[in-house]
Design an enzyme around this catalytic site. Structure first.
Site, PDB file in Angstrom:
ATOM      1  CE  LYS A 123      -4.384  -1.763   1.512  1.00 24.42           C
ATOM      2  NZ  LYS A 123      -5.588  -1.668   2.302  1.00 24.42           N
ATOM      3  CE  LYS A 219      -6.327  -7.187  -1.228  1.00 22.24           C
ATOM      4  NZ  LYS A 219      -7.400  -7.066  -0.291  1.00 22.24           N
ATOM      5  CE  LYS A 222     -13.781  -2.482   1.291  1.00 26.30           C
ATOM      6  NZ  LYS A 222     -12.599  -2.668   2.123  1.00 26.30           N
TER       7      LYS A 222
HETATM    8  N1  AQP Z   1      -9.880 -10.119  -3.218  1.00 25.54           N
HETATM    9  C1  AQP Z   1     -10.258 -10.665  -2.079  1.00 25.54           C
HETATM   10  N2  AQP Z   1     -10.532 -11.985  -2.002  1.00 25.54           N
HETATM   11  C2  AQP Z   1     -10.921 -12.557  -0.824  1.00 25.54           C
HETATM   12  N3  AQP Z   1     -11.069 -11.843   0.326  1.00 25.54           N
HETATM   13  C3  AQP Z   1     -10.812 -10.518   0.280  1.00 25.54           C
HETATM   14  N4  AQP Z   1     -10.870  -9.542   1.207  1.00 25.54           N
HETATM   15  C4  AQP Z   1     -10.518  -8.361   0.671  1.00 25.54           C
HETATM   16  N5  AQP Z   1     -10.227  -8.534  -0.625  1.00 25.54           N
HETATM   17  C5  AQP Z   1     -10.403  -9.859  -0.908  1.00 25.54           C
HETATM   18  C6  AQP Z   1     -11.264  -9.766   2.590  1.00 25.54           C
HETATM   19  O1  AQP Z   1     -12.298  -8.853   2.902  1.00 25.54           O
HETATM   20  C7  AQP Z   1     -12.181  -8.480   4.270  1.00 25.54           C
HETATM   21  C8  AQP Z   1     -12.244  -6.994   4.412  1.00 25.54           C
HETATM   22  O2  AQP Z   1     -11.141  -6.382   3.851  1.00 25.54           O
HETATM   23  P1  AQP Z   1     -10.842  -4.869   4.222  1.00 25.54           P
HETATM   24  O3  AQP Z   1     -11.852  -3.983   3.650  1.00 25.54           O
HETATM   25  O4  AQP Z   1     -10.708  -4.690   5.669  1.00 25.54           O
HETATM   26  O5  AQP Z   1      -9.429  -4.580   3.647  1.00 25.54           O
HETATM   27  P2  AQP Z   1      -8.656  -5.142   2.433  1.00 25.54           P
HETATM   28  O6  AQP Z   1      -8.270  -6.554   2.685  1.00 25.54           O
HETATM   29  O7  AQP Z   1      -7.527  -4.206   2.208  1.00 25.54           O
HETATM   30  O8  AQP Z   1      -9.746  -5.089   1.276  1.00 25.54           O
HETATM   31  P3  AQP Z   1      -9.727  -4.338  -0.086  1.00 25.54           P
HETATM   32  O9  AQP Z   1     -11.015  -4.629  -0.732  1.00 25.54           O
HETATM   33  O10 AQP Z   1      -8.517  -4.645  -0.880  1.00 25.54           O
HETATM   34  O11 AQP Z   1      -9.751  -2.828   0.323  1.00 25.54           O
HETATM   35  P4  AQP Z   1      -8.729  -1.662   0.024  1.00 25.54           P
HETATM   36  O12 AQP Z   1      -8.611  -1.581  -1.450  1.00 25.54           O
HETATM   37  O13 AQP Z   1      -9.411  -0.465   0.629  1.00 25.54           O
HETATM   38  O14 AQP Z   1      -7.449  -2.012   0.694  1.00 25.54           O
HETATM   39  C9  AQP Z   1     -10.881  -9.081   4.802  1.00 25.54           C
HETATM   40  O15 AQP Z   1     -11.183 -10.264   5.525  1.00 25.54           O
HETATM   41  C10 AQP Z   1     -10.130  -9.414   3.559  1.00 25.54           C
HETATM   42  O16 AQP Z   1      -9.258 -10.510   3.742  1.00 25.54           O
END
Ligand code: AQP
Length: 356
Positions: A123, A219, A222
């Site tokens: 990040k 992956k 968001k």
């Molecule tokens: N691509 C994914 N596949 C499976 N699980 C996923 N999670 C996130 N992306 C995937 C799971 O969703 C939960 C919440 O995640 P988060 O919002 O706390 O943070 P993150 O993992 O950083 O998710 P994002 O979507 O990638 O958000 P941004 O882009 O804001 O960083 C967690 O249990 C995560 O494992």
């Protein structure tokens, strides 16, 4: 329940905790990797599901958008089937014990441990000097989120595994550093006589890591600038169809056996999404679609996704329209979460030696 769940640390009451950041664009990866498991676990253990707004502000959030996202994520939890009467649903910033314990943990965790976190490296990228201090300390807050309830099980996607291991290391170091104090105050639990349990990750199901539709090696996320990289839970049927139609593939037809997916990340991802949504194995999907064109498979995948996600999206809209109800769920959840977290934090203060 198709899970093999590790037992809770001896002496601790089994309790699930997990959270998602209200940072917009809730997607299929969040649903399959996290929320779908949250829903299943409700039948086996008490659960606390959090909207982790303190984590969200580790990167800039427009305040009005943040408020909207907190409500939207709550609506998504409820629309997916989380029951806020039987379990606890709340937004993190309501319960100040999370931030208090995170500070204590910031003084327990070592710089070297945090320096190894791959999510921070990804990040922060090349702009390390310019990211918030909060982004670096994020895993300490995550450990506090879980341990302020002395939760024993944490359902997450694969990407959170390293943070969970760090939470276990922090719990163990706290238990060791303050071991004699914990015994003197009779606050130890079980044979190990620790204050915090060793939280067990639950990283299970067919889609623990859903990949981007534009690049099968990244992956689904968001924060990906391309909306075509993900299926949002709020997408309508036409948008889902467009996104799968445009999803990156390779020129070969689908293989007939799973082994043929090796080295083909985009094909593997789409078949994995189908498997997760249909509850079938990849092998059986390839028996049906192997040798055929991606177009035919993508159409079937679209129908399946619309069928599964459409009703959730509809219910999300209905819940989101009732702002007073959403706010009451969060208020009530916050009160019930505080009732568990406050005594734990008081014990921590006694253990550390603060006067209160
Ligand atoms: N691509 C994914 N596949 C499976 N699980 C996923 N999670 C996130 N992306 C995937 C799971 O969703 C939960 C919440 O995640 P988060 O919002 O706390 O943070 P993150 O993992 O950083 O998710 P994002 O979507 O990638 O958000 P941004 O882009 O804001 O960083 C967690 O249990 C995560 O494992």
């Amino acid at each position: 329940m198709d899970y093999a769940i590790a037992p809770a640390t001896q002496g601790f009451k089994p309790l699930v905790f997990s959270g998602i950041q209200p940072s917009g664009n809730l997607h299929l990866g969040n649903y399959l990797g996290a929320i779908a498991n949250f829903v299943k676990l409700q039948d086996v253990m008490d659960c606390i599901y959090c909207i982790v707004d303190l984590h969200a502000i580790t990167v800039w959030q427009d305040p009005a958008e943040l408020t909207k996202s907190i409500r939207e994520l709550t609506a998504a939890y409820l629309a997916s089937g989380i029951d806020p009467r039987k379990h606890i649903v709340f937004n993190q910033s309501r319960v100040h014990e999370h931030a208090e314990l995170a500070w204590v943990f910031s003084c327990v965790a070592r710089m070297g441990w945090l320096n190894r976190m791959t999510q921070f490296k990804e990040k922060a990228g090349k702009d390390r000097e310019n990211v918030s201090v909060g982004l670096f300390g994020y895993p300490n807050l995550m450990a506090a989120d879980i341990l302020v309830y002395r939760a024993t099980h944490v359902p997450v996607g694969e990407d959170q595994k390293q943070h969970l291991e760090l939470a276990r290391d922090i719990a163990q170091k706290f238990n060791n550093d303050f071991g004699s104090r914990i015994s003197d105050l009779h606050l130890g639990v079980g044979e190990a006589n620790g204050f915090f349990p060793s939280c067990e990750p639950i990283i299970q199901g067919p889609a623990t890591r859903v990949m981007s539709l534009r690049d099968g090696t990244k992956k689904m996320s968001k924060s990906d600038p391309s909306d075509y990289s993900r299926i949002n839970l709020s997408d309508d049927a036409d948008t889902i169809a467009q996104k799968f139609k445009k999803a990156k593939t390779d020129p070969e037809p689908l293989p007939s056996e799973e082994k043929g997916l090796e080295g083909r990340p985009e094909a593997d991802n789409l078949v994995g999404i189908h498997a997760a949504l249909s509850g079938r194995t990849k092998a059986s999907i390839l028996t049906e679609f192997g040798g055929g064109q991606f177009r035919v498979f993508k159409e079937a995948l679209t129908d399946l996704a619309v069928d599964k996600l459409g009703p959730i999206g509809q219910r999300m809209k209905q819940f989101a329209a009732d702002q007073a109800y959403i706010d009451s769920v969060l208020r009530d959840g916050g009160d019930r979460a505080t009732a568990i977290a406050a005594p734990v934090m008081n014990d921590v203060k006694d253990i550390v030696g603060f006067l209160r």
